[in-house]
Scaffold this motif. Structure first.
Motif, PDB file in Angstrom:
ATOM      1  N   GLY A 292      40.228   7.260  30.804  1.00 19.35           N
ATOM      2  CA  GLY A 292      38.982   6.568  30.492  1.00 19.35           C
ATOM      3  C   GLY A 292      38.063   6.502  31.705  1.00 19.35           C
ATOM      4  O   GLY A 292      36.859   6.773  31.606  1.00 19.35           O
ATOM      5  N   LEU A 293      38.664   6.171  32.840  1.00 23.05           N
ATOM      6  CA  LEU A 293      37.880   6.074  34.082  1.00 23.05           C
ATOM      7  C   LEU A 293      37.300   7.443  34.442  1.00 23.05           C
ATOM      8  O   LEU A 293      36.130   7.572  34.799  1.00 23.05           O
ATOM      9  N   LEU A 294      38.136   8.483  34.305  1.00 26.69           N
ATOM     10  CA  LEU A 294      37.704   9.848  34.599  1.00 26.69           C
ATOM     11  C   LEU A 294      36.534  10.233  33.689  1.00 26.69           C
ATOM     12  O   LEU A 294      35.531  10.807  34.141  1.00 26.69           O
ATOM     13  N   LEU A 295      36.663   9.896  32.408  1.00 25.35           N
ATOM     14  CA  LEU A 295      35.608  10.210  31.442  1.00 25.35           C
ATOM     15  C   LEU A 295      34.299   9.536  31.849  1.00 25.35           C
ATOM     16  O   LEU A 295      33.233  10.153  31.834  1.00 25.35           O
ATOM     17  N   LEU A 296      34.400   8.277  32.234  1.00 24.64           N
ATOM     18  CA  LEU A 296      33.203   7.531  32.644  1.00 24.64           C
ATOM     19  C   LEU A 296      32.528   8.210  33.837  1.00 24.64           C
ATOM     20  O   LEU A 296      31.317   8.447  33.849  1.00 24.64           O
ATOM     21  N   GLN A 297      33.359   8.571  34.848  1.00 30.23           N
ATOM     22  CA  GLN A 297      32.801   9.190  36.056  1.00 30.23           C
ATOM     23  C   GLN A 297      32.112  10.513  35.727  1.00 30.23           C
ATOM     24  O   GLN A 297      30.983  10.762  36.161  1.00 30.23           O
ATOM     25  N   GLN A 298      32.769  11.364  34.953  1.00 24.88           N
ATOM     26  CA  GLN A 298      32.214  12.681  34.634  1.00 24.88           C
ATOM     27  C   GLN A 298      30.953  12.559  33.790  1.00 24.88           C
ATOM     28  O   GLN A 298      30.013  13.323  33.940  1.00 24.88           O
ATOM     29  N   GLN A 299      30.946  11.530  32.912  1.00 19.71           N
ATOM     30  CA  GLN A 299      29.784  11.338  32.057  1.00 19.71           C
ATOM     31  C   GLN A 299      28.584  10.907  32.902  1.00 19.71           C
ATOM     32  O   GLN A 299      27.464  11.365  32.688  1.00 19.71           O
ATOM     33  N   GLN A 300      28.846  10.054  33.905  1.00 13.26           N
ATOM     34  CA  GLN A 300      27.756   9.592  34.756  1.00 13.26           C
ATOM     35  C   GLN A 300      27.235  10.703  35.660  1.00 13.26           C
ATOM     36  O   GLN A 300      26.075  10.718  36.037  1.00 13.26           O
ATOM     37  N   LEU A 301      28.113  11.659  35.976  1.00 13.14           N
ATOM     38  CA  LEU A 301      27.685  12.799  36.788  1.00 13.14           C
ATOM     39  C   LEU A 301      27.046  13.888  35.922  1.00 13.14           C
ATOM     40  O   LEU A 301      26.662  14.937  36.422  1.00 13.14           O
ATOM     41  N   LEU A 302      27.020  13.656  34.606  1.00 11.18           N
ATOM     42  CA  LEU A 302      26.470  14.613  33.635  1.00 11.18           C
ATOM     43  C   LEU A 302      27.197  15.954  33.671  1.00 11.18           C
ATOM     44  O   LEU A 302      26.623  16.998  33.408  1.00 11.18           O
ATOM     45  N   ARG A 303      28.477  15.924  34.025  1.00 11.00           N
ATOM     46  CA  ARG A 303      29.282  17.162  33.995  1.00 11.00           C
ATOM     47  C   ARG A 303      29.809  17.340  32.574  1.00 11.00           C
ATOM     48  O   ARG A 303      30.936  16.967  32.270  1.00 11.00           O
ATOM     49  N   TRP A 304      29.008  17.907  31.718  1.00 12.43           N
ATOM     50  CA  TRP A 304      29.365  17.907  30.294  1.00 12.43           C
ATOM     51  C   TRP A 304      30.571  18.776  29.983  1.00 12.43           C
ATOM     52  O   TRP A 304      31.326  18.485  29.054  1.00 12.43           O
ATOM     53  N   GLN A 305      30.781  19.826  30.765  1.00  9.80           N
ATOM     54  CA  GLN A 305      31.959  20.675  30.490  1.00  9.80           C
ATOM     55  C   GLN A 305      33.253  19.942  30.845  1.00  9.80           C
ATOM     56  O   GLN A 305      34.267  20.109  30.172  1.00  9.80           O
ATOM     57  N   ASN A 306      33.184  19.099  31.893  1.00  5.10           N
ATOM     58  CA  ASN A 306      34.353  18.270  32.222  1.00  5.10           C
ATOM     59  C   ASN A 306      34.577  17.211  31.148  1.00  5.10           C
ATOM     60  O   ASN A 306      35.705  16.934  30.745  1.00  5.10           O
ATOM     61  N   VAL A 307      33.469  16.615  30.689  1.00  2.00           N
ATOM     62  CA  VAL A 307      33.571  15.637  29.604  1.00  2.00           C
ATOM     63  C   VAL A 307      34.208  16.294  28.387  1.00  2.00           C
ATOM     64  O   VAL A 307      35.060  15.722  27.723  1.00  2.00           O
ATOM     65  N   GLY A 308      33.819  17.551  28.147  1.00  2.00           N
ATOM     66  CA  GLY A 308      34.349  18.298  27.002  1.00  2.00           C
ATOM     67  C   GLY A 308      35.862  18.370  27.014  1.00  2.00           C
ATOM     68  O   GLY A 308      36.531  17.995  26.046  1.00  2.00           O
ATOM     69  N   ILE A 309      36.432  18.779  28.128  1.00  2.00           N
ATOM     70  CA  ILE A 309      37.903  18.927  28.173  1.00  2.00           C
ATOM     71  C   ILE A 309      38.578  17.573  27.999  1.00  2.00           C
ATOM     72  O   ILE A 309      39.596  17.444  27.305  1.00  2.00           O
ATOM     73  N   ILE A 310      37.969  16.537  28.580  1.00  2.00           N
ATOM     74  CA  ILE A 310      38.572  15.198  28.469  1.00  2.00           C
ATOM     75  C   ILE A 310      38.595  14.751  27.009  1.00  2.00           C
ATOM     76  O   ILE A 310      39.608  14.237  26.513  1.00  2.00           O
TER      77      ILE A 310
END
Lengths: 335, 255
Positions: A292-310
């Motif tokens: 969850g924390l990782l998802l939040l961080q990646q979402q705030q960085l707008l790294r959508w491909q990272n959000v995708g895998i999560i």
């Protein structure tokens, strides 16, 4: 009908009518302010509400009359009566106010799809390079959910006996223990795990430990309730029979109660673990660690491909947990 | 003959206001097989449950085997209960445990907590339990979960559990009401045997006069919380029967 009973009903009816119409006029004043930017003083709302409420009550046509003190005058089809149209009005106005408060905007919904393009393409092009990092975070989430469940079991197990009405004697001590355990469990359960996570992330610092504590507290409270309800539903016959052999209270619990609850307890516990894995993701968002924390961080960085895998990983885990727990619970039912 | 059970002016008023027992005076001697008759709601179950204090009597005295049941508390009460076994209409076994474990629970009153948790490790307890299962003809069912047994078999497991207590008195609350007539008779035969060969005093509520005549040495009839008949089974003729069960009742033979 008893006299005091009628008095009580009338009082309830008048209050209902007043609140009913004050609410309607409150909604009207909100809409006028919202659309025409003309603020209406709240005293007006109260005065109009009280007036219409009282008049309709005195005329014997109101909604509360229909509910609390039905008479010939209220016994009509809804579309031929005042109370019917009042109910129609309150439902309509509630819907209109809700629509405006929530800022429902169908135009945006159907025309601004391209804004979500980033996240959508991210989901379909997940970044496999960070798979290992994600799996580590995911393991954190699953294990924190597991620990939260495991730690919650013994406490909830013991507490559930004291929260079961049929086991607590109806003495002063018995009632006190029952009410205290029940109340604490209810209060702790009504505070969402996400709130506990905020509290514990300040207490022990952001990370999986805070998330585990949050889920544990919530699990204890909710398992205590589920377990104790299971105890209240047991067959009292065997308990009576064990008691008749001269067994002590503890022996009665162990031999008369426990065998009857063990398999539903296991089923609830596995279900709880399943819920905890799902909640662990959410709890992670507010400082509970894990995926969850990782998802939040990646979402705030707008790294959508990272959000995708999560997102894919979370979906897979929830899906697998759901299947496994359903299968296990099915097997337990047959036991 | 020695008096085993003595009731003096026993009353029970439930919290709901129901006056279930209205001054019961009764003396049962050792070795009697006493049948309780009466309509549902006449107070039979309440009376039986007062005898081992599963229900608290409101007033009156209960003396069983010289012990004051009403005054007993805590450990004393549990020690009295050990000597009074009970059989129930719904058998009241723990359905997802084996017959053997169910029978072993009859020994709980004699065991410490630790001892009772390790029942299966104690050879002499298991031996007695198996012996009691053999007596009711169910030795080969020892490892079977009781939920898989028929009604008659379950009631026999319950009798074996009662035997574990090594009781002086057996209270049976409509033990055959959930069974078919043939099975009912076989269960009653086991109770009869315990009464005759083990000299256990039995108090058994029933609805069938034929079974009462066959096994009972004495019949006590309750109506509305009071004793309306006390005599031998033979003395119950049609007139007495209607007094107990009401004018419209007809005796039904089960054979």
């Amino acid at each position: 009908m008893k006299k005091e009973n009628k008095f009580k009903l009338s009082l309830q009816a008048i209050l209902t009518d007043l609140l009913f119409w004050i609410y309607i006029f409150g909604c009207v004043s909100f809409l006028i302010n919202h659309w025409f930017e003309k603020p209406i003083p709240s005293s007006f709302v109260v005065i109009f509400g009280v007036a219409v409420g009282l008049i309709s009550f005195i005329l014997g046509l109101s909604v509360a009359r229909k509910v609390f003190l039905p008479t010939i005058r209220t016994a009509k089809k809804w579309y031929k009566s005042f109370w019917g149209w009042s109910v129609f009005l309150i439902l309509l106005i509630t819907f209109v106010v809700g629509w405006n408060l929530v800022e429902v905007d169908l135009y945006k919904l159907f025309t601004k799809f391209q804004n979500a393009g980033g996240i959508m393409s991210g989901i379909f092009n997940p970044n496999m390079d960070i798979l290992i990092i994600c799996l580590t975070a995911l393991a954190e989430t699953i294990y924190l959910a597991l620990l939260a469940t495991v730690f919650a079991i013994p406490l909830a197990f013991i507490l559930s006996f004291f929260a079961a009405r049929n086991l607590m004697p109806r003495t002063f001590l018995g009632n006190t223990v029952y009410i205290i355990v029940r109340t604490i469990a209810t209060v702790f359960r009504s505070i969402e795990a996400i709130v506990w996570a905020i509290i514990f992330s300040v207490w022990v610092g952001i990370g999986p430990f805070a998330g585990m504590l949050a889920l544990m507290i919530h699990s204890i409270a909710s398992l205590t309730k589920l377990y104790s309800e299971q105890i209240e539903n047991i067959d009292p016959g065997p308990v009576e029979a064990i008691k008749a052999t001269g067994a002590s209270t503890l022996q009665i619990w162990i031999f008369g109660v426990v065998p009857q609850i063990i398999s539903p307890y296991l089923a609830f516990t596995i279900y709880r673990w399943d819920i905890n894995v799902r909640m662990a993701t959410i709890v992670g968002f507010v400082g509970g660690g894990g995926i969850g924390l990782l998802l939040l961080q990646q979402q705030q960085l707008l790294r959508w491909q990272n959000v995708g895998i999560i997102i894919w990983l979370i979906a897979a885990v929830v899906w697998i947990m759901d299947m496994v727990s359903a299968k296990v619970r099915e097997k337990l039912q047959e036991m | 003959m020695k008096s085993m059970i003595e009731l003096k002016n026993l009353h029970k008023v439930y919290a709901t206001g129901t006056h279930a027992l209205k001054g019961i005076d009764l003396e049962v001697n050792e070795g009697e097989f006493c049948i309780l008759l009466g309509l549902s709601g006449s107070g039979k179950s309440t009376l039986l449950r007062c005898l081992n204090r599963l229900i608290e009597p409101t007033s009156g005295d209960i003396i069983i085997d010289g012990m004051d049941v009403v005054a007993a508390k805590g450990k004393k009460l549990r020690h009295i209960r050990r000597k009074i076994a009970m059989i129930f209409q719904q058998f009241n076994l723990i359905k997802n445990l084996s017959s053997l474990t169910n029978v072993l629970t009859g020994k709980l009153g004699y065991s410490s907590l630790v001892h009772s948790l390790t029942f299966s490790q104690h050879k002499d307890d298991v031996k007695t339990a198996l012996e009691n299962l053999r007596r009711v003809g169910l030795k080969e069912f020892a490892e079977k979960k009781t939920r898989n047994l028929s009604g008659g078999q379950q009631q026999r497991v319950a009798i074996a559990r009662a035997l574990m207590q090594n009781p002086k008195v057996i209270l049976a609350d409509e033990p055959v009401a959930s069974l078919d007539p043939a099975t009912a008779d076989s269960v009653m035969r086991y109770l009869g045997e315990l009464n005759k060969s083990d000299k256990m005093t039995v108090i058994c509520s029933l609805h069938f006069l034929s079974l009462a005549r066959k096994y009972g040495t004495r019949v006590v009839a309750l109506k509305d919380g009071k004793i309306v008949f006390d005599g031998t089974p033979k003395e119950i003729d049609e007139k007495k029967f209607k007094e107990i069960y009401g004018e419209d009742a007809e005796e039904v033979e089960i054979r």
